[in-house]
Design a protein around this motif. Structure first.
Motif, PDB file in Angstrom:
ATOM      1  N   ALA A 148       0.896  -1.245   0.008  1.00 38.57           N
ATOM      2  CA  ALA A 148      -0.062   0.036  -0.058  1.00 38.57           C
ATOM      3  C   ALA A 148       1.062   1.245  -0.035  1.00 38.57           C
ATOM      4  CB  ALA A 148      -1.121  -0.147   1.175  1.00 38.57           C
ATOM      5  N   TYR A 149       2.074   1.325   0.824  1.00 40.80           N
ATOM      6  CA  TYR A 149       2.975   2.240   0.609  1.00 40.80           C
ATOM      7  C   TYR A 149       3.333   2.583  -0.545  1.00 40.80           C
ATOM      8  CZ  TYR A 149       3.014   2.925   6.057  1.00 40.80           C
ATOM      9  OH  TYR A 149       2.590   3.170   7.201  1.00 40.80           O
ATOM     10  N   GLU A 150       3.626   1.610  -1.448  1.00 40.18           N
ATOM     11  CA  GLU A 150       4.370   1.709  -2.560  1.00 40.18           C
ATOM     12  C   GLU A 150       3.345   2.093  -3.752  1.00 40.18           C
ATOM     13  OE1 GLU A 150       5.747  -2.148  -3.793  1.00 40.18           O
ATOM     14  OE2 GLU A 150       7.261  -2.229  -2.109  1.00 40.18           O
ATOM     15  N   ARG A 151       2.109   1.990  -3.544  1.00 42.22           N
ATOM     16  CA  ARG A 151       1.185   2.470  -4.353  1.00 42.22           C
ATOM     17  C   ARG A 151       0.782   3.987  -4.222  1.00 42.22           C
ATOM     18  NH1 ARG A 151      -2.932  -2.617  -3.564  1.00 42.22           N
ATOM     19  NH2 ARG A 151      -1.834  -3.903  -4.994  1.00 42.22           N
ATOM     20  N   CYS A 152       1.311   4.505  -3.141  1.00 43.99           N
ATOM     21  CA  CYS A 152       0.963   5.769  -2.970  1.00 43.99           C
ATOM     22  C   CYS A 152       1.888   6.881  -3.503  1.00 43.99           C
ATOM     23  CB  CYS A 152       1.473   6.384  -1.418  1.00 43.99           C
ATOM     24  SG  CYS A 152       0.260   5.605  -0.100  1.00 43.99           S
ATOM     25  N   ALA A 153       1.250   7.993  -3.976  1.00 42.35           N
ATOM     26  CA  ALA A 153       1.726   8.894  -5.143  1.00 42.35           C
ATOM     27  C   ALA A 153       3.328   9.499  -4.610  1.00 42.35           C
ATOM     28  CB  ALA A 153       0.813   9.912  -5.339  1.00 42.35           C
ATOM     29  N   GLY A 154       3.270   9.752  -3.370  1.00 45.33           N
ATOM     30  CA  GLY A 154       4.370  10.569  -2.858  1.00 45.33           C
ATOM     31  C   GLY A 154       4.278  10.266  -1.257  1.00 45.33           C
ATOM     32  N   ALA A 160       4.089  12.483   1.246  1.00 48.10           N
ATOM     33  CA  ALA A 160       3.141  13.089   2.076  1.00 48.10           C
ATOM     34  C   ALA A 160       1.950  12.098   2.306  1.00 48.10           C
ATOM     35  CB  ALA A 160       2.411  14.451   1.619  1.00 48.10           C
ATOM     36  N   ASP A 161       1.556  11.315   0.887  1.00 46.72           N
ATOM     37  CA  ASP A 161       0.301  10.634   0.980  1.00 46.72           C
ATOM     38  C   ASP A 161       0.836   9.259   1.678  1.00 46.72           C
ATOM     39  OD1 ASP A 161      -1.153  11.872  -0.708  1.00 46.72           O
ATOM     40  OD2 ASP A 161      -0.296  10.992  -2.540  1.00 46.72           O
ATOM     41  N   LYS A 162       2.160   8.648   1.573  1.00 47.43           N
ATOM     42  CA  LYS A 162       2.464   7.751   2.559  1.00 47.43           C
ATOM     43  C   LYS A 162       2.366   7.906   3.857  1.00 47.43           C
ATOM     44  CE  LYS A 162       5.723   5.981  -1.126  1.00 47.43           C
ATOM     45  NZ  LYS A 162       7.045   5.712  -1.219  1.00 47.43           N
ATOM     46  N   GLU A 163       2.883   9.211   4.332  1.00 42.77           N
ATOM     47  CA  GLU A 163       2.555   9.538   5.899  1.00 42.77           C
ATOM     48  C   GLU A 163       1.347   9.531   6.436  1.00 42.77           C
ATOM     49  OE1 GLU A 163       4.847  12.978   6.559  1.00 42.77           O
ATOM     50  OE2 GLU A 163       6.585  12.082   6.561  1.00 42.77           O
ATOM     51  N   LYS A 164       0.113   9.970   5.488  1.00 40.02           N
ATOM     52  CA  LYS A 164      -0.947  10.011   5.725  1.00 40.02           C
ATOM     53  C   LYS A 164      -1.910   8.695   5.658  1.00 40.02           C
ATOM     54  CE  LYS A 164      -1.209  14.852   4.551  1.00 40.02           C
ATOM     55  NZ  LYS A 164      -1.652  15.659   3.574  1.00 40.02           N
ATOM     56  N   LEU A 165      -1.207   7.710   4.830  1.00 41.59           N
ATOM     57  CA  LEU A 165      -2.013   6.510   4.713  1.00 41.59           C
ATOM     58  C   LEU A 165      -2.936   5.786   5.752  1.00 41.59           C
ATOM     59  CD1 LEU A 165      -2.453   4.512   2.619  1.00 41.59           C
ATOM     60  CD2 LEU A 165      -0.616   2.927   3.413  1.00 41.59           C
ATOM     61  N   LEU A 166      -2.472   5.828   7.069  1.00 39.84           N
ATOM     62  CA  LEU A 166      -3.151   5.171   7.900  1.00 39.84           C
ATOM     63  C   LEU A 166      -3.884   6.207   8.618  1.00 39.84           C
ATOM     64  CD1 LEU A 166      -0.438   2.797   9.295  1.00 39.84           C
ATOM     65  CD2 LEU A 166      -1.970   2.471   7.562  1.00 39.84           C
ATOM     66  N   SER A 167      -3.861   7.535   8.478  1.00 39.80           N
ATOM     67  CA  SER A 167      -4.604   8.476   9.256  1.00 39.80           C
ATOM     68  C   SER A 167      -6.027   8.307   9.293  1.00 39.80           C
ATOM     69  CB  SER A 167      -3.926   9.915   8.866  1.00 39.80           C
ATOM     70  OG  SER A 167      -4.475  10.102   7.615  1.00 39.80           O
ATOM     71  N   SER A 168      -6.616   8.112   8.491  1.00 37.76           N
ATOM     72  CA  SER A 168      -8.087   8.027   8.328  1.00 37.76           C
ATOM     73  C   SER A 168      -8.806   6.678   8.752  1.00 37.76           C
ATOM     74  CB  SER A 168      -8.681   8.382   7.030  1.00 37.76           C
ATOM     75  OG  SER A 168      -8.220   7.550   6.075  1.00 37.76           O
ATOM     76  N   ILE A 169      -7.885   5.765   9.362  1.00 42.45           N
ATOM     77  CA  ILE A 169      -8.523   4.144   9.665  1.00 42.45           C
ATOM     78  C   ILE A 169      -9.136   4.577  10.999  1.00 42.45           C
ATOM     79  CG2 ILE A 169      -8.142   1.993  10.533  1.00 42.45           C
ATOM     80  CD1 ILE A 169      -5.367   2.024   8.713  1.00 42.45           C
ATOM     81  N   ARG A 170     -10.593   4.168  11.153  1.00 42.00           N
ATOM     82  CA  ARG A 170     -11.235   4.398  12.319  1.00 42.00           C
ATOM     83  C   ARG A 170     -11.118   3.147  13.297  1.00 42.00           C
ATOM     84  NH1 ARG A 170     -14.325   8.859  12.114  1.00 42.00           N
ATOM     85  NH2 ARG A 170     -14.609   9.613   9.911  1.00 42.00           N
ATOM     86  N   TYR A 171     -10.962   3.542  14.575  1.00 46.47           N
ATOM     87  CA  TYR A 171     -10.787   2.297  15.385  1.00 46.47           C
ATOM     88  C   TYR A 171     -11.907   2.545  16.723  1.00 46.47           C
ATOM     89  CZ  TYR A 171      -8.508   5.702  18.296  1.00 46.47           C
ATOM     90  OH  TYR A 171      -7.830   6.762  19.280  1.00 46.47           O
ATOM     91  N   GLY A 172     -12.195   1.746  17.567  1.00 48.15           N
ATOM     92  CA  GLY A 172     -12.834   1.756  18.778  1.00 48.15           C
ATOM     93  C   GLY A 172     -14.326   1.789  18.612  1.00 48.15           C
ATOM     94  N   LYS A 173     -14.763   1.831  19.873  1.00 52.00           N
ATOM     95  CA  LYS A 173     -16.201   2.028  19.782  1.00 52.00           C
ATOM     96  C   LYS A 173     -16.850   3.530  19.158  1.00 52.00           C
ATOM     97  CE  LYS A 173     -16.875  -1.052  23.674  1.00 52.00           C
ATOM     98  NZ  LYS A 173     -17.393  -1.052  25.144  1.00 52.00           N
ATOM     99  N   LEU A 174     -16.014   4.526  19.462  1.00 55.89           N
ATOM    100  CA  LEU A 174     -16.146   5.824  19.141  1.00 55.89           C
ATOM    101  C   LEU A 174     -15.974   6.248  17.528  1.00 55.89           C
ATOM    102  CD1 LEU A 174     -15.445   7.929  22.135  1.00 55.89           C
ATOM    103  CD2 LEU A 174     -17.743   7.165  21.424  1.00 55.89           C
ATOM    104  N   LYS A 175     -15.166   5.134  17.023  1.00 54.86           N
ATOM    105  CA  LYS A 175     -14.723   5.258  15.624  1.00 54.86           C
ATOM    106  C   LYS A 175     -14.040   6.408  15.435  1.00 54.86           C
ATOM    107  CE  LYS A 175     -16.479   1.400  14.383  1.00 54.86           C
ATOM    108  NZ  LYS A 175     -15.663   0.247  14.165  1.00 54.86           N
ATOM    109  N   ARG A 176     -13.020   6.785  16.186  1.00 52.21           N
ATOM    110  CA  ARG A 176     -11.966   7.670  16.016  1.00 52.21           C
ATOM    111  C   ARG A 176     -11.136   7.389  14.847  1.00 52.21           C
ATOM    112  NH1 ARG A 176     -11.020   9.703  22.189  1.00 52.21           N
ATOM    113  NH2 ARG A 176     -13.104  10.645  22.518  1.00 52.21           N
TER     114      ARG A 176
END
Length: 72
Positions: free
Chosen positions: A27-33, A35-51
């Motif tokens: 997945a990291y290899e497929r990122c364009a740059g 910055a995209d690699k650094e943000k790849l996991l940032s929007s994954i939601r976790y826990g009961k509150l889905k943060r």
């Protein structure tokens, strides 16, 4: 879970999308740059509150798997 800030809930959420280190690296290899690699996991939601995991933890995991030297 050895990464500071990466709880069991957060690790489980990442594993739902990327079940192996190879799938994450692919997945990291497929990122364009960098910055995209650094943000790849940032929007994954976790826990009961889905943060979101957030950009800081996403950057730390990226650096752990894809860069040499100390984590920042």
């Amino acid at each position: 879970m050895q990464v500071s800030g990466l709880s069991g809930d957060k690790a489980a959420a990442v594993l739902e999308l990327y079940s192996t280190p190879l799938s994450l690296l692919t997945a990291y290899e497929r990122c364009a740059g960098e910055a995209d690699k650094e943000k790849l996991l940032s929007s994954i939601r976790y826990g009961k509150l889905k943060r979101n995991l957030g950009p800081a933890l996403s950057r730390t995991v990226y650096q752990l798997y894809c860069t040499q030297g100390a984590l920042t």
